[in-house]
Design a protein around this motif. Structure first.
Motif, PDB file in Angstrom:
ATOM      1  N   SER A   9       0.800  -1.066   0.008  1.00 33.24           N
ATOM      2  CA  SER A   9       0.164  -0.028  -0.072  1.00 33.24           C
ATOM      3  C   SER A   9       1.023   1.323   0.124  1.00 33.24           C
ATOM      4  O   SER A   9       0.240   2.308  -0.165  1.00 33.24           O
ATOM      5  N   HIS A  10       2.265   1.033   0.069  1.00 34.28           N
ATOM      6  CA  HIS A  10       2.993   2.276   0.050  1.00 34.28           C
ATOM      7  C   HIS A  10       3.146   2.830  -1.417  1.00 34.28           C
ATOM      8  O   HIS A  10       3.735   3.918  -1.663  1.00 34.28           O
ATOM      9  N   ILE A  11       2.641   2.034  -2.457  1.00 35.98           N
ATOM     10  CA  ILE A  11       2.492   2.365  -3.717  1.00 35.98           C
ATOM     11  C   ILE A  11       1.113   3.109  -4.285  1.00 35.98           C
ATOM     12  O   ILE A  11       0.216   2.491  -3.985  1.00 35.98           O
ATOM     13  N   CYS A  12       1.077   4.349  -4.604  1.00 32.75           N
ATOM     14  CA  CYS A  12      -0.105   4.942  -4.831  1.00 32.75           C
ATOM     15  C   CYS A  12      -0.472   4.977  -6.209  1.00 32.75           C
ATOM     16  O   CYS A  12       0.405   4.891  -7.036  1.00 32.75           O
ATOM     17  N   ASN A  13      -1.711   5.363  -6.581  1.00 32.94           N
ATOM     18  CA  ASN A  13      -1.998   5.722  -7.845  1.00 32.94           C
ATOM     19  C   ASN A  13      -2.806   7.036  -7.656  1.00 32.94           C
ATOM     20  O   ASN A  13      -3.232   7.398  -6.761  1.00 32.94           O
ATOM     21  N   ALA A  14      -3.164   7.576  -9.029  1.00 24.03           N
ATOM     22  CA  ALA A  14      -3.973   8.871  -9.072  1.00 24.03           C
ATOM     23  C   ALA A  14      -4.306   9.089 -10.220  1.00 24.03           C
ATOM     24  O   ALA A  14      -4.146   8.405 -11.277  1.00 24.03           O
ATOM     25  N   GLY A  15      -5.406   9.828 -10.180  1.00 25.06           N
ATOM     26  CA  GLY A  15      -6.121  10.289 -11.603  1.00 25.06           C
ATOM     27  C   GLY A  15      -6.188  11.670 -11.613  1.00 25.06           C
ATOM     28  O   GLY A  15      -6.767  12.245 -10.479  1.00 25.06           O
ATOM     29  N   PHE A  16      -6.247  12.418 -12.668  1.00 25.67           N
ATOM     30  CA  PHE A  16      -6.124  13.704 -13.029  1.00 25.67           C
ATOM     31  C   PHE A  16      -7.319  14.139 -13.910  1.00 25.67           C
ATOM     32  O   PHE A  16      -7.246  13.322 -14.860  1.00 25.67           O
ATOM     33  N   ILE A  17      -7.824  15.307 -13.772  1.00 27.73           N
ATOM     34  CA  ILE A  17      -8.784  15.884 -14.724  1.00 27.73           C
ATOM     35  C   ILE A  17      -8.524  17.433 -14.817  1.00 27.73           C
ATOM     36  O   ILE A  17      -8.492  17.989 -13.994  1.00 27.73           O
ATOM     37  N   THR A  18      -8.166  17.676 -16.241  1.00 28.07           N
ATOM     38  CA  THR A  18      -8.320  19.254 -16.328  1.00 28.07           C
ATOM     39  C   THR A  18     -10.008  19.776 -16.962  1.00 28.07           C
ATOM     40  O   THR A  18      -9.869  19.096 -18.003  1.00 28.07           O
ATOM     41  N   ALA A  19     -10.446  20.617 -16.424  1.00 26.99           N
ATOM     42  CA  ALA A  19     -11.775  21.084 -17.175  1.00 26.99           C
ATOM     43  C   ALA A  19     -11.253  21.671 -18.173  1.00 26.99           C
ATOM     44  O   ALA A  19     -10.327  22.270 -18.652  1.00 26.99           O
ATOM     45  N   SER A  20     -12.298  21.097 -19.296  1.00 29.20           N
ATOM     46  CA  SER A  20     -12.090  21.306 -20.807  1.00 29.20           C
ATOM     47  C   SER A  20     -11.857  22.806 -21.069  1.00 29.20           C
ATOM     48  O   SER A  20     -11.128  23.170 -21.940  1.00 29.20           O
ATOM     49  N   ALA A  21     -12.731  23.574 -20.406  1.00 29.97           N
ATOM     50  CA  ALA A  21     -12.521  24.972 -20.646  1.00 29.97           C
ATOM     51  C   ALA A  21     -10.856  25.733 -20.171  1.00 29.97           C
ATOM     52  O   ALA A  21     -10.911  26.625 -20.730  1.00 29.97           O
ATOM     53  N   HIS A  22     -10.311  24.922 -19.293  1.00 29.48           N
ATOM     54  CA  HIS A  22      -9.204  25.541 -18.697  1.00 29.48           C
ATOM     55  C   HIS A  22      -7.973  24.853 -19.247  1.00 29.48           C
ATOM     56  O   HIS A  22      -6.879  24.643 -18.785  1.00 29.48           O
ATOM     57  N   ARG A  23      -7.997  23.845 -20.464  1.00 29.71           N
ATOM     58  CA  ARG A  23      -7.101  23.389 -21.067  1.00 29.71           C
ATOM     59  C   ARG A  23      -5.990  24.168 -21.705  1.00 29.71           C
ATOM     60  O   ARG A  23      -6.295  25.312 -22.033  1.00 29.71           O
ATOM     61  N   ASN A  24      -4.875  23.870 -21.915  1.00 32.28           N
ATOM     62  CA  ASN A  24      -3.646  24.468 -22.655  1.00 32.28           C
ATOM     63  C   ASN A  24      -3.136  25.582 -21.668  1.00 32.28           C
ATOM     64  O   ASN A  24      -2.590  26.717 -22.181  1.00 32.28           O
ATOM     65  N   ARG A  25      -3.542  25.518 -20.433  1.00 32.99           N
ATOM     66  CA  ARG A  25      -2.902  26.634 -19.833  1.00 32.99           C
ATOM     67  C   ARG A  25      -1.930  26.127 -18.316  1.00 32.99           C
ATOM     68  O   ARG A  25      -1.486  26.805 -17.653  1.00 32.99           O
ATOM     69  N   GLY A  26      -1.602  25.039 -18.779  1.00 26.89           N
ATOM     70  CA  GLY A  26      -0.535  24.160 -17.929  1.00 26.89           C
ATOM     71  C   GLY A  26      -1.104  23.635 -16.541  1.00 26.89           C
ATOM     72  O   GLY A  26      -0.202  23.356 -15.522  1.00 26.89           O
ATOM     73  N   ILE A  27      -2.445  23.532 -16.474  1.00 33.05           N
ATOM     74  CA  ILE A  27      -2.880  23.004 -15.207  1.00 33.05           C
ATOM     75  C   ILE A  27      -2.600  21.679 -15.076  1.00 33.05           C
ATOM     76  O   ILE A  27      -2.432  21.467 -13.835  1.00 33.05           O
ATOM     77  N   GLY A  28      -2.425  20.968 -16.035  1.00 33.86           N
ATOM     78  CA  GLY A  28      -1.974  19.477 -16.013  1.00 33.86           C
ATOM     79  C   GLY A  28      -0.729  19.346 -15.123  1.00 33.86           C
ATOM     80  O   GLY A  28      -0.450  18.536 -14.352  1.00 33.86           O
ATOM     81  N   LYS A  29       0.204  20.128 -15.729  1.00 34.31           N
ATOM     82  CA  LYS A  29       1.421  20.009 -15.209  1.00 34.31           C
ATOM     83  C   LYS A  29       1.441  20.582 -13.439  1.00 34.31           C
ATOM     84  O   LYS A  29       2.147  20.175 -12.708  1.00 34.31           O
ATOM     85  N   ILE A  30       0.697  21.780 -13.246  1.00 33.14           N
ATOM     86  CA  ILE A  30       0.414  22.101 -12.015  1.00 33.14           C
ATOM     87  C   ILE A  30       0.187  21.141 -11.140  1.00 33.14           C
ATOM     88  O   ILE A  30       0.611  20.955 -10.086  1.00 33.14           O
ATOM     89  N   MET A  31      -0.894  20.547 -11.439  1.00 32.01           N
ATOM     90  CA  MET A  31      -1.361  19.193 -10.621  1.00 32.01           C
ATOM     91  C   MET A  31      -0.283  17.938 -10.350  1.00 32.01           C
ATOM     92  O   MET A  31      -0.320  17.456  -9.456  1.00 32.01           O
TER      93      MET A  31
END
Length: 224
Positions: free
Chosen positions: A128-150
């Motif tokens: 359980s020391h290995i984690c998983n994650a799921g990410f969503i950038t709202a479509s209206a705010h893409r191409n702003r670097g939000i994915g990399k910030i997350m």
């Protein structure tokens, strides 16, 4: 927290004081606008009607499920299914503006909520020391670097939750933006699952559906 193995807990080495000191995290977007990463639990404690926020986050996930490029689910999730899947771990959201949460947050969720991600164990018990994650950038705010910030926030937050490493099981090969991001941050490609994801392409001219499978890449990152 639920997974393919049932309900499991995060590791015991949870450093709550350091996490509280870290959050919220302020970052500039590509346009130099300040945005901030918050714990969903902290945001909910400040809202009178957090159900509206949860409902909006479910909408963001269902949009991604319907698009079929990121999440493995085939059908849209109802409220209970969303809570058991996305909200079963630690959840974080990216907001427009700095550390102080706008009183107008829930009155304009489309403008204020830029993205969201969860962190939870990928395996139970001794793994359980290995984690998983799921990410969503709202479509209206893409191409702003939000994915990399997350992603950068994830690399700071996950170790404070007690995790030693990260593993993404299914990054579909047609999700070019995600693959480029994880490679740029030094994630290792540890495997490829052939024909992992089933995509449906509509044939509008003859009113039929064409099925197509896509491979998935497995990514690993050590926090230690």
């Amino acid at each position: 927290m639920s997974s393919a193995y049932g309900k499991i807990d995060r590791p015991k080495e949870y450093n709550s004081s350091k996490l509280e000191s870290l959050l919220p995290i302020e970052s500039p977007s590509k346009s130099n606008q300040i945005v901030s990463v918050h714990s969903l639990a902290a945001i909910q404690s400040q809202l009178f009607a957090s159900s509206r926020l949860k409902s909006y986050l479910r909408t963001l996930l269902n949009i991604e499920i319907e698009a079929g490029n990121t999440y493995p689910q085939k059908f849209l999730l109802d409220e209970s299914q969303f809570e058991n899947y996305f909200l079963s771990g630690d959840v974080f959201i990216v907001l427009n503006g700095g550390k102080n949460v706008s009183k107008d947050l829930e009155n304009n969720l489309e403008e204020n909520v830029l993205g969201t991600f969860y962190i939870k164990p990928n395996f139970p018990g001794r793994c359980s020391h290995i984690c998983n994650a799921g990410f969503i950038t709202a479509s209206a705010h893409r191409n702003r670097g939000i994915g990399k910030i997350m992603a950068l926030a994830y690399l700071q937050i996950a170790p404070l939750l007690g995790y030693k490493a990260s593993m993404f099981n299914l990054v579909f090969a047609n999700n070019i933006a995600s693959i480029r991001l994880w490679r740029s941050l030094g994630f290792q490609e540890i495997g490829r699952v052939p024909n992992a994801g089933l995509l449906i392409k509509d044939k509008k001219m003859i009113n039929e559906a064409e099925e197509e499978y896509v491979d998935a890449i497995m990514f690993y990152y050590s926090f230690t």
